[in-house]
Design an enzyme around this catalytic site. Structure first.
Site, PDB file in Angstrom:
ATOM      1  N   LYS A  13       0.816  -1.214   0.000  1.00  0.00           N
ATOM      2  CA  LYS A  13       0.000   0.000   0.000  1.00  0.00           C
ATOM      3  C   LYS A  13       0.854   1.271   0.000  1.00  0.00           C
ATOM      4  CE  LYS A  13      -4.198  -2.091   1.717  1.00  0.00           C
ATOM      5  NZ  LYS A  13      -3.716  -3.492   1.842  1.00  0.00           N
TER       6      LYS A  13
HETATM    7  C1  LIG Z   1      -4.335  -4.616   1.082  1.00  0.00           C
HETATM    8  C2  LIG Z   1      -3.527  -5.873   0.939  1.00  0.00           C
HETATM    9  C3  LIG Z   1      -3.891  -6.884   0.011  1.00  0.00           C
HETATM   10  C4  LIG Z   1      -5.127  -6.797  -0.852  1.00  0.00           C
HETATM   11  O1  LIG Z   1      -4.982  -5.857  -1.889  1.00  0.00           O
HETATM   12  P1  LIG Z   1      -6.256  -5.319  -2.686  1.00  0.00           P
HETATM   13  O2  LIG Z   1      -5.777  -4.216  -3.528  1.00  0.00           O
HETATM   14  O3  LIG Z   1      -7.219  -4.870  -1.624  1.00  0.00           O
HETATM   15  O4  LIG Z   1      -6.791  -6.459  -3.479  1.00  0.00           O
HETATM   16  C5  LIG Z   1      -3.065  -8.004  -0.093  1.00  0.00           C
HETATM   17  N1  LIG Z   1      -1.960  -8.149   0.692  1.00  0.00           N
HETATM   18  C6  LIG Z   1      -1.593  -7.202   1.588  1.00  0.00           C
HETATM   19  C7  LIG Z   1      -0.382  -7.433   2.422  1.00  0.00           C
HETATM   20  C8  LIG Z   1      -2.350  -6.028   1.740  1.00  0.00           C
HETATM   21  O5  LIG Z   1      -1.975  -5.106   2.656  1.00  0.00           O
END
Ligand SMILES: *Cc1c(COP(=O)(O)O)cnc(C)c1O
Length: 501
Positions: A113
């Site tokens: 993120k």
């Molecule tokens: C948020 C997250 C996901 C999921 O990603 P999306 O874009 O919501 O599909 C997968 N793995 C981790 C470690 C995350 O923080």
């Protein structure tokens, strides 16, 4: 380029307005009115560009009301050596024949993120200026752990913005809590809410919808906004790393320029994988996307049956960032593959909110079939995959990425497809150290130890150094100690904003 609503219920807006509003006020998500297609020469051009140059090139195509020098400034503030521990920003590691891990966790909070939340605040700050308002923007975040810290780091000290994060006091790990409560910065605020994540999220949603409270804040000089993944400003920066990974494969001679790859993404809200799909529509040669879920396999069922059904028990897993039953960004995907059929989207989304599910028609199903594969991994399979991968290759996967690897293995066994494949690694193994340690060394290596003890031990066992965003956390100064009941968020917000004046 202009942005339109997936439900055809709002005027066309510029990129900066879409980012400032976050989502369509009457429900629906902003998408680009058309998807830019790259000139063929990109395949030979991109391998010669740095990550930052690729980011400027691609973002400029989507953010037409930003000046190129503004975009460059945002990119430089986000993707630099102070924020990312690797000079490639998103390095690609070869794991096995035909399988490459795209490490998306070298940013400040050790999860993917950061790639979006390091740049999005700068884009938002400019968007507010372009909107000509002199009010301050207040970002409200309800978090189950990861998003809160990534947003705090991204918005920290960004001019014109205050950020307030609410987390469930009993619902996050010690590492996650300390990551948040030790955040520095003049404009960051962190509050523990009595209750679980749903209580937190519902309270925040209520505040967004509370007109009286919003106009009271406006009078005091504040606009509320949100930083979650339904904001286009979070999605668009994620397109860049798929092109970067492809360029790396070409540069290293692993594939020929123009040949196709598969992309595997551990998925929750469908944002990360959707960014890759937009990349494919722009010209990235993708054979298949493989959408990987944990035991909350609502997306696997959807892609296999055409029926989306969230009426099922919610499971807590070792890949908590994928514990999601409503994948918000699927709405964008459906809008695109139905060639912008807003009427269908309105109907499906209404069914989803009233009945908890919807069924897509045959034509829609067949247009997804050629490109999206889906599968899921059980808890046991996830931990087994971490152990097996480590023993076979020496590489340590986090539980989210392990879900992706297992689903890929199943796909490959089923189809025999040997297309070179990029696996998105969404978190550092240190972020979910207890599960990883359990997978590598068994229950006895975890029970009776604190997460901080396990961090150090995992570093030794895996032969890695602790991610700098997590190292020494237990010794850092706790700077935020706010707490409130789930009915007390408004009072907290008012108090924080009055004090920061
Ligand atoms: C948020 C997250 C996901 C999921 O990603 P999306 O874009 O919501 O599909 C997968 N793995 C981790 C470690 C995350 O923080």
């Amino acid at each position: 380029m202009m942005y339109i609503s997936t439900r055809d219920n709002f005027r066309e807006v510029t990129a900066s307005t879409a980012i400032r509003l976050g989502m369509v006020p009457k429900g629906g998500l902003f998408v680009p009115a058309r998807i830019p297609v790259l000139p063929d020469a990109w395949v030979t051009l991109f391998p010669r560009l740095s990550y930052q140059e690729k980011a400027v090139y691609l973002l400029t195509l989507y953010l037409e009301d930003y000046l190129p020098e503004e975009i460059k400034e945002c990119v430089d503030q986000a993707y630099n050596g102070a924020n990312f521990q690797h000079q490639d920003i998103t390095p690609l590691e070869k794991l096995e024949d035909d399988l490459y891990v795209l490490e998306l966790w070298h940013g400040p909070t050790a999860a993917f993120k950061d790639l979006a939340l390091q740049i999005m605040p700068h884009l938002l700050s400019l968007a507010v200026k372009k909107g000509g308002q002199d009010r301050e923007t207040v970002i409200l975040v309800a978090t189950s752990g990861d998003t809160g810290k990534a947003a705090l780091e991204g918005f920290k000290d960004v001019p014109g913005i205050q950020i307030i994060v609410f987390y469930p006091g009993q619902g996050v790990s010690k590492v996650q809590e300390l990551q948040m409560t030790t955040t520095t910065g003049r404009n960051t605020h962190v509050v523990a809410v009595q209750g679980n994540f749903d209580d937190c999220q519902n309270a925040v949603k209520e505040i967004f919808a509370d007109e009286a409270f919003n106009s009271k804040l406006k009078k005091a000089g504040y606009d509320l906004s949100s930083a979650n993944s339904i904001n286009w400003g979070r999605l668009v920066p994620q397109i860049v790393y798929y092109f970067a990974a492809y360029g790396d494969l070409v540069t290293r001679g692993e594939i020929k320029a123009g040949s196709r790859v598969n992309i595997v993404v551990p998925t929750g809200n469908f944002g990360n994988i959707l960014a890759g799909w937009y990349g494919a529509r722009m010209g990235l040669p993708v054979h298949r996307f493989i959408c990987a879920s944990n035991e909350n396999k609502v997306l696997t069922d959807f892609f296999q049956t055409g029926i989306y059904n969230r009426n099922r028990p919610f499971k807590r897993t070792s890949s908590p960032s994928m514990d999601i039953l409503i994948s918000s960004n699927l709405e964008r995907f459906l809008f695109e593959i139905t060639s912008h059929d807003a009427e269908k989207i309105r109907y499906w989304m209404e069914n989803l909110s009233l009945q908890g599910g919807f069924t897509v028609d045959k034509a829609t199903r067949s247009s997804m079939d050629g490109i999206m594969e889906a599968g899921y991994a059980t808890e046991e399979e996830t931990l087994t995959t971490i152990g097996e991968t480590f023993r076979a290759t020496g590489y340590t996967l986090d539980p989210h990425t392990a879900v992706g690897k297992k689903v890929y293995q199943d796909y490959r066994d089923r189809t025999g497809d040997q297309t070179p494949t990029i696996l998105a690694a969404t978190a550092s193994p240190f972020k979910f150290n207890a599960s990883v340690m359990r997978a590598l060394k068994g229950d006895a290596a975890v029970e009776g130890y604190t997460e901080f003890e396990i961090l150090g031990e995992l570093a030794r066992v895996a032969g890695l150094s602790v991610h700098p965003g997590l190292a020494g956390l237990e010794c850092r100064l706790v700077l935020h100690g706010g707490a409130c009941a789930s009915t007390g968020l408004r009072a907290q917000i008012e108090e924080i904003l009055l004090h920061s004046k």
